[in-house]
Design an enzyme around this catalytic site. Structure first.
Site, PDB file in Angstrom:
ATOM      1  N   ASP A 191       0.619   3.632   2.304  1.00  0.00           N
ATOM      2  CA  ASP A 191       0.495   4.211   3.639  1.00  0.00           C
ATOM      3  C   ASP A 191      -0.536   5.355   3.631  1.00  0.00           C
ATOM      4  OD1 ASP A 191       1.252   3.966   6.359  1.00  0.00           O
ATOM      5  OD2 ASP A 191       2.469   5.758   6.189  1.00  0.00           O
ATOM      6  N   ASP A 228       0.871  -1.199   0.000  1.00  0.00           N
ATOM      7  CA  ASP A 228       0.000   0.000   0.000  1.00  0.00           C
ATOM      8  C   ASP A 228       0.897   1.236   0.000  1.00  0.00           C
ATOM      9  OD1 ASP A 228       0.241  -1.239   2.996  1.00  0.00           O
ATOM     10  OD2 ASP A 228       0.533   0.923   3.013  1.00  0.00           O
TER      11      ASP A 228
HETATM   12  N1  LIG Z   1       1.291   1.277   5.793  1.00  0.00           N
HETATM   13  C1  LIG Z   1       1.808   0.413   6.661  1.00  0.00           C
HETATM   14  N2  LIG Z   1       2.282   0.840   7.862  1.00  0.00           N
HETATM   15  C2  LIG Z   1       2.838  -0.045   8.719  1.00  0.00           C
HETATM   16  N3  LIG Z   1       2.922  -1.340   8.500  1.00  0.00           N
HETATM   17  C3  LIG Z   1       2.446  -1.801   7.331  1.00  0.00           C
HETATM   18  N4  LIG Z   1       2.397  -3.053   6.837  1.00  0.00           N
HETATM   19  C4  LIG Z   1       1.829  -2.987   5.624  1.00  0.00           C
HETATM   20  N5  LIG Z   1       1.496  -1.718   5.319  1.00  0.00           N
HETATM   21  C5  LIG Z   1       1.869  -0.970   6.379  1.00  0.00           C
END
Ligand SMILES: Nc1ncnc2[nH]cnc12
Ligand SMILES: CSC[C@H]1O[C@H](OP(=O)(O)O)[C@H](O)[C@@H]1O
Length: 304
Positions: free
Chosen positions: A221, A219
């Site tokens: 974030d 992703d």
């Molecule tokens: N955006 C994110 N922040 C922290 N851990 C994650 N693991 C997968 N995506 C994450």
């Protein structure tokens, strides 16, 4: 438990993270539960046999059903248990958020640096409370040699983009970051974010285990104005594809790691970490607590 005689030869360990709870393509040998002086690991360690006939150890970081939160993982027990079955090299996997446009969900990043944003709630040293003081060197938190083995072999795995370096932020969680935090980490030069590489990598270093972590972007974030912030649903959706690619990458690189740990008389892969704690101890042995020495002998049979 009584360690079986073959365990000293289980030199390779794999830690699976979110979405990677088992191995495929290797012959199942047995499951072992290892109790350590720091308690129980997240679950049983699976011993599996590779096509080359070597045994490797697999541990699911959050447990096989992901029942343990990142802040509550007993990282000391996980690393100590792997060390107890003989592990000298750990290849870990982690689902991460991307902090860079060019690291797309589905890409893998072989991080070489880490910024610690955990909040002091995790047991992060084997020496805490033992009355034995030691200071590990951690300027290079990830094994350069293991990263480079994985990077080279990743060329043979179709459909994955692997970035050969990068900086990870390890946050506390379990809630994901705010947009302001996500932007702050970008301004610090960080490339990806997860919740588990600290203290796992630090404890591997204390235990003199060669360690690298394959960060699999799931992703973007929370930093992208044009998109919704990360959710677990998004992480798990991308991890379905990532997990298959991770297993393919592992099967591709295992023969190289096996070659390095079983057939290289120079042990070039593990040399920087093996014996690295030799000069890290502060006290003269007769000033160290004897109960601490006894606890630590579980992972440091060579020093205590
Ligand atoms: N955006 C994110 N922040 C922290 N851990 C994650 N693991 C997968 N995506 C994450
Ligand atoms: C469920 S998303 C957040 C969770 O996923 C990652 O886990 P791991 O590093 O074990 O793959 C991240 O670090 C968080 O723990």
């Amino acid at each position: 438990m009584t360690l079986k005689s073959y365990f000293r030869d289980v030199r390779i360990g794999v830690i699976g993270g979110t979405g990677l709870y088992s191995l495929d393509g290797l012959k199942f040998v047995e499951e072992v539960t290892v109790e350590t002086p720091w308690g129980l690991p997240s679950g049983a360690i699976t011993i599996a046999e590779t096509p080359d006939g070597n045994r490797i150890a697999f541990l699911a970081r959050h447990g096989p059903a992901h029942h343990v939160l990142p802040s509550e993982v007993n990282y000391r027990a996980n690393i100590a248990a792997l060390k107890a079955v003989g592990v000298q090299v750990i290849l870990a996997f982690s689902a991460v958020g991307s902090l860079r446009e060019e690291i797309q969900p589905g890409d893998f990043v072989l991080i070489d640096q880490i910024i610690d944003r955990t909040k002091g709630v995790r047991g992060d040293s084997f020496f805490t409370g033992t009355g034995v003081t030691a200071y590990a060197s951690f300027g290079e938190p990830v094994s350069r040699a293991l990263r480079s083995l994985v990077a080279q072999r990743s060329d043979s795995v179709p459909n994955i983009t692997v970035h050969s370096s990068g900086t990870a932020v390890c946050m506390e969680g379990p809630a994901f970051s705010t947009r302001a935090e996500s932007n702050l980490y970008r301004s610090w030069g960080a490339d990806v974010i997860n919740m588990t590489c600290i203290p796992e990598s630090k404890l591997a270093r204390e235990a003199e285990i060669t360690y690298a972590i394959v960060c699999m972007a799931t992703d973007y974030d929370a930093w992208r104005e044009s998109e919704e912030s990360v959710t677990v649903a998004e992480v798990m959706k991308t991890m379905k594809v990532n997990a298959a690619n991770a297993k393919a990458l592992l099967l591709a690189v295992l023969p190289d790691i096996e070659q390095a740990v079983y057939n290289d008389p120079e042990m070039a892969l593990t040399k920087p970490e093996a014996g690295s704690m030799q000069y890290a101890f502060q006290q003269a042995p007769d000033k160290q607590s004897s109960s601490g020495r006894s606890t630590l002998s579980f992972i440091f049979s060579n020093y205590f």
